[in-house]
Design a protein around this motif. Sequence first.
Motif, PDB file in Angstrom:
ATOM      1  N   ARG A 182       0.832  -1.199   0.000  1.00  0.00           N
ATOM      2  CA  ARG A 182       0.000   0.000   0.000  1.00  0.00           C
ATOM      3  C   ARG A 182       0.868   1.252   0.000  1.00  0.00           C
ATOM      4  O   ARG A 182       0.613   2.223  -0.737  1.00  0.00           O
ATOM      5  CB  ARG A 182      -0.914  -0.008   1.226  1.00  0.00           C
ATOM      6  CG  ARG A 182      -1.847   1.203   1.321  1.00  0.00           C
ATOM      7  CD  ARG A 182      -2.673   1.144   2.588  1.00  0.00           C
ATOM      8  NE  ARG A 182      -1.831   1.255   3.757  1.00  0.00           N
ATOM      9  CZ  ARG A 182      -1.351   2.413   4.240  1.00  0.00           C
ATOM     10  NH1 ARG A 182      -1.627   3.554   3.609  1.00  0.00           N
ATOM     11  NH2 ARG A 182      -0.604   2.439   5.305  1.00  0.00           N
ATOM     12  N   GLY A 185       2.476   1.727  -3.363  1.00  0.00           N
ATOM     13  CA  GLY A 185       1.492   2.239  -4.323  1.00  0.00           C
ATOM     14  C   GLY A 185       1.217   3.705  -4.121  1.00  0.00           C
ATOM     15  O   GLY A 185       1.110   4.476  -5.092  1.00  0.00           O
ATOM     16  N   GLU A 186       1.102   4.117  -2.846  1.00  0.00           N
ATOM     17  CA  GLU A 186       0.882   5.532  -2.583  1.00  0.00           C
ATOM     18  C   GLU A 186       2.079   6.368  -3.047  1.00  0.00           C
ATOM     19  O   GLU A 186       1.911   7.485  -3.556  1.00  0.00           O
ATOM     20  CB  GLU A 186       0.642   5.747  -1.085  1.00  0.00           C
ATOM     21  CG  GLU A 186      -0.690   5.183  -0.584  1.00  0.00           C
ATOM     22  CD  GLU A 186      -0.866   5.402   0.897  1.00  0.00           C
ATOM     23  OE1 GLU A 186       0.086   5.926   1.538  1.00  0.00           O
ATOM     24  OE2 GLU A 186      -1.953   5.057   1.426  1.00  0.00           O
ATOM     25  N   ARG A 187       3.252   5.829  -2.915  1.00  0.00           N
ATOM     26  CA  ARG A 187       4.450   6.558  -3.335  1.00  0.00           C
ATOM     27  C   ARG A 187       4.429   6.793  -4.851  1.00  0.00           C
ATOM     28  O   ARG A 187       4.726   7.890  -5.335  1.00  0.00           O
ATOM     29  CB  ARG A 187       5.694   5.778  -2.930  1.00  0.00           C
ATOM     30  CG  ARG A 187       7.010   6.389  -3.393  1.00  0.00           C
ATOM     31  CD  ARG A 187       8.184   5.585  -2.849  1.00  0.00           C
ATOM     32  NE  ARG A 187       9.442   6.089  -3.354  1.00  0.00           N
ATOM     33  CZ  ARG A 187       9.985   5.755  -4.515  1.00  0.00           C
ATOM     34  NH1 ARG A 187       9.362   4.882  -5.296  1.00  0.00           N
ATOM     35  NH2 ARG A 187      11.134   6.278  -4.904  1.00  0.00           N
ATOM     36  N   VAL A 188       4.106   5.729  -5.579  1.00  0.00           N
ATOM     37  CA  VAL A 188       4.059   5.863  -7.043  1.00  0.00           C
ATOM     38  C   VAL A 188       2.962   6.836  -7.458  1.00  0.00           C
ATOM     39  O   VAL A 188       3.165   7.687  -8.334  1.00  0.00           O
ATOM     40  CB  VAL A 188       3.842   4.487  -7.685  1.00  0.00           C
ATOM     41  CG1 VAL A 188       3.593   4.632  -9.181  1.00  0.00           C
ATOM     42  CG2 VAL A 188       5.044   3.589  -7.427  1.00  0.00           C
ATOM     43  N   SER A 189       1.800   6.722  -6.827  1.00  0.00           N
ATOM     44  CA  SER A 189       0.691   7.618  -7.177  1.00  0.00           C
ATOM     45  C   SER A 189       1.053   9.069  -6.880  1.00  0.00           C
ATOM     46  O   SER A 189       0.748   9.975  -7.665  1.00  0.00           O
ATOM     47  CB  SER A 189      -0.565   7.223  -6.396  1.00  0.00           C
ATOM     48  OG  SER A 189      -0.950   5.894  -6.720  1.00  0.00           O
ATOM     49  N   ASN A 190       1.708   9.290  -5.748  1.00  0.00           N
ATOM     50  CA  ASN A 190       2.111  10.655  -5.408  1.00  0.00           C
ATOM     51  C   ASN A 190       3.116  11.202  -6.423  1.00  0.00           C
ATOM     52  O   ASN A 190       3.040  12.365  -6.834  1.00  0.00           O
ATOM     53  CB  ASN A 190       2.709  10.696  -4.006  1.00  0.00           C
ATOM     54  CG  ASN A 190       1.672  10.450  -2.929  1.00  0.00           C
ATOM     55  OD1 ASN A 190       0.481  10.697  -3.141  1.00  0.00           O
ATOM     56  ND2 ASN A 190       2.114   9.963  -1.782  1.00  0.00           N
ATOM     57  N   GLU A 192       3.471  10.301  -9.581  1.00  0.00           N
ATOM     58  CA  GLU A 192       2.760  10.585 -10.834  1.00  0.00           C
ATOM     59  C   GLU A 192       1.960  11.869 -10.727  1.00  0.00           C
ATOM     60  O   GLU A 192       1.929  12.687 -11.681  1.00  0.00           O
ATOM     61  CB  GLU A 192       1.839   9.421 -11.194  1.00  0.00           C
ATOM     62  CG  GLU A 192       2.587   8.144 -11.597  1.00  0.00           C
ATOM     63  CD  GLU A 192       1.624   7.011 -11.899  1.00  0.00           C
ATOM     64  OE1 GLU A 192       0.406   7.200 -11.670  1.00  0.00           O
ATOM     65  OE2 GLU A 192       2.078   5.951 -12.338  1.00  0.00           O
ATOM     66  N   SER A 193       1.318  12.066  -9.578  1.00  0.00           N
ATOM     67  CA  SER A 193       0.497  13.274  -9.426  1.00  0.00           C
ATOM     68  C   SER A 193       1.356  14.532  -9.402  1.00  0.00           C
ATOM     69  O   SER A 193       0.948  15.588  -9.907  1.00  0.00           O
ATOM     70  CB  SER A 193      -0.343  13.172  -8.148  1.00  0.00           C
ATOM     71  OG  SER A 193       0.505  13.126  -7.006  1.00  0.00           O
ATOM     72  N   ARG A 453       5.526   3.274 -13.865  1.00  0.00           N
ATOM     73  CA  ARG A 453       4.388   2.355 -13.961  1.00  0.00           C
ATOM     74  C   ARG A 453       4.830   0.953 -14.366  1.00  0.00           C
ATOM     75  O   ARG A 453       4.284  -0.045 -13.884  1.00  0.00           O
ATOM     76  CB  ARG A 453       3.388   2.909 -14.974  1.00  0.00           C
ATOM     77  CG  ARG A 453       2.717   4.194 -14.517  1.00  0.00           C
ATOM     78  CD  ARG A 453       1.837   4.761 -15.617  1.00  0.00           C
ATOM     79  NE  ARG A 453       1.146   5.978 -15.171  1.00  0.00           N
ATOM     80  CZ  ARG A 453       0.389   6.743 -15.974  1.00  0.00           C
ATOM     81  NH1 ARG A 453       0.242   6.422 -17.254  1.00  0.00           N
ATOM     82  NH2 ARG A 453      -0.189   7.814 -15.476  1.00  0.00           N
ATOM     83  N   ARG A 456       6.624  -0.714 -11.401  1.00  0.00           N
ATOM     84  CA  ARG A 456       5.699  -1.004 -10.302  1.00  0.00           C
ATOM     85  C   ARG A 456       5.120  -2.392 -10.428  1.00  0.00           C
ATOM     86  O   ARG A 456       4.741  -3.014  -9.428  1.00  0.00           O
ATOM     87  CB  ARG A 456       4.577   0.042 -10.294  1.00  0.00           C
ATOM     88  CG  ARG A 456       3.562  -0.154  -9.187  1.00  0.00           C
ATOM     89  CD  ARG A 456       4.220   0.090  -7.827  1.00  0.00           C
ATOM     90  NE  ARG A 456       3.296  -0.174  -6.742  1.00  0.00           N
ATOM     91  CZ  ARG A 456       3.134  -1.351  -6.159  1.00  0.00           C
ATOM     92  NH1 ARG A 456       3.827  -2.404  -6.590  1.00  0.00           N
ATOM     93  NH2 ARG A 456       2.295  -1.499  -5.161  1.00  0.00           N
TER      94      ARG A 456
END
Length: 781
Positions: A182, A185-190, A192-193, A453, A456
């Motif tokens: 988790r 995943g949050e790290r990658v999403s952050n 990307e954002s 991505r 990941r």
Amino acid sequence: MSPHPNGPDSRRQNSSGRAKVKRSAHGNDKSNIEFDPKLLWVTVRRCWLWATPIGLSLAAAAAFIVYSRFVPIYQATHLLEANQDYVVFQGVMPTSRNLAATERQLITTDLVLDSVLADAEVQATGLFQNSEAAKNALRAGLSIGNAGVDSLLTISFKHADPEVAALVCNKVTEAYLVQRDRLDGERVSNLESWLAPSIELWKSEVQAHEKRVRELSKAALGFDPTQRVEGLENDLSILTGLRRDLANYIVEESILEAKVAMHEAGVSGESDRNIELPKLEIPEPTTAEIDRYVESSAEVSRYENRVAQLQGMIRSMEDGDLVRIQRDHYEGLKTQLADTEDDLRQARIDVRSTAVAEIKSDALELAERNRKAQLAQLEFKRKAELKLGQQSDQQRLAELKAKRAITQQEYDNEKARLEKQGGNSADLKFAQEDREVAVGILAQLNQRVAAIRTERRRGSGVHTMAAANTPTRPIEPMPTKNMVVVAAGAFAIPFLLGLLWEFRTQRISDATTLESKDVAPVIGEVARLPSKIGVGKRQRVFEESIDTLRANLMLSRDTVGVRSITIASSMSGEGKSSVSSQLAISLAKACGKTVLLIDADLRSPDQHAIFGLEMGAGLSKVLSGEVDFDNAIDRSLGDLVHVMPAGQLDMSPHRLLNASALRDLLDRALEHYSYVVIDTAPVLAAGETLAIAAETDATLVCVMRDVSRSDTVVRSSRRLEAAGANVVGTVFSGVPYSNYAYRYGDYRYLTPKHDRVPDAVATPTPAGMPLHGGMNEQSVL
């Protein structure tokens, strides 16, 4: 050695030397009880016979209790490894260099443990309820480490049930991996954002550059721009390199700005998270802690000071011989001392009743302060690590911006120079270059997002190498170490009790101990009585010790002219009767004159039994006036030693042994005998001994090895001196043959065979005690 002239006048004249003996007999008062390291060996020597079997029994019982209560603990271990694989792009997803250090906090957080406690299989065991206590039990059983290298992580759990140990270990690992996925995943999403705004910005830049290229192309129609553009190829190569550097700097800037923003968000987020430590558990205070708390209480200290003050006043009166003068005040002080001691005991009981609660309260307050300090230290350390990472990225970002600014300046200067030379063709060329740079930057940003991505998909940053299996062997098959420690402690208990008893009683085990006491100096050491009569080494050493005592007594300048000698002791069983009889025989052998031995222990006489004589009328009838002096003396032993037994006691010995009767008795005895040796009753048990000692020329205090106590010897010596007795020395008896021979040697002498005394001449007594060299005249001479 010839005796002094007979008669009462010579005895009275010798009394002038008493003060001199008293002054020289005492040193400083060192009778305070102190711990002597030799007491350890003395305790073992005295107590081993009974303490060893008791200690072995206690050790066996303690070891059995530890073994019976032993519950084997099993440990299950789950092995994990840092995921260092990559799909296409290496280094895009970084991994930790030390998993045990970085992942420990995550594994023990409530996020993981709450998930474990909520698991159906864990709840089915019935051992863990979803509570704070169960969570602390999980933390206590968990251990996190590495398997020899930093890239490997081990999660272990200990429990008495091997299946539960394996189950909980795997469940904790599963919950940890879920949380790790988790967070990744949050790290990658952050990331990307945070890259999305930069991508949108450069998309608009590409569109603007394409529009400009189209406009310049239209403006350039109608003339041949090829010649002028080709002439600029060499100059444009420099400009192209600068554009490429600018593009790389811009991409790296965008990525670092995203990281800095993530760090800032992480710092603010982490600061709101509370670090949880295990719940405080204050242990019950030990007996030693309770005792220290009681003794440090102000109330107890006040009563202790009062007791010490009263004891000092009483001791001062006893030492200054003020008891007889101020008897009422002395008794009042003793009454106050007893009342104060009762108050002291009650104060200790009262303080002890609240000691546990007060000690636990103080310990809880101290633990809370330590807990807050620990939380503050952990919070500071966590923020410092985040801040350090943020500062590092900010520094790199500032360096990149500086490099970009310098490169941008060079690019602008070169572009301005070429624009002057190339006109519209140069502008077109520049516009095309700007479009290519913008397209390159946008491509790199999109490539970075695509790489993140793609990588990941490789999975979590940590993956399982070997799950925990049900352990088959406990960590410790048998509590050998605990059994040995507990057994050793139990074995030492009787010896410790013996040590406490010996420390309290302060029994005298060595003549050197008496040198530090407020008693007369040791005038002689007497070896232990041999168990068999004969001419062996032990009897020879015993006789030599008696002769040495006699020589020290009669040849000392402090005891010149002494003819009447009182042999006293603090309590019974300290060898005074044996010393009396043997000293009388030794005096008779030395001077060749008759010595009178008087048994003045009217309560429990021994001399008639030692020599195998009839009790007869004895001293009691002489003092009461019923029998004449000469008729009370037993002369059956020969012409060297005459014995006056104690006789049958039919009235209080205090009435019989008064000062005038004793003076008349001694005057009569010294008219006919060179020396008079008097065996008396124990000083502390019988007060009449003080009257006897006050009328004789010298008094010897007997001390028995391993029997006499320091305090009783000091008290009896003080009472004798207060009564006016001339205490000239202390006799230390009961010394083992080996100790005496070691200290003084065994220097035997040879005599012709026809002069030696055969074994049959030595007369054994009913008590089995040998007489000094036999009792007929031929044997002693």
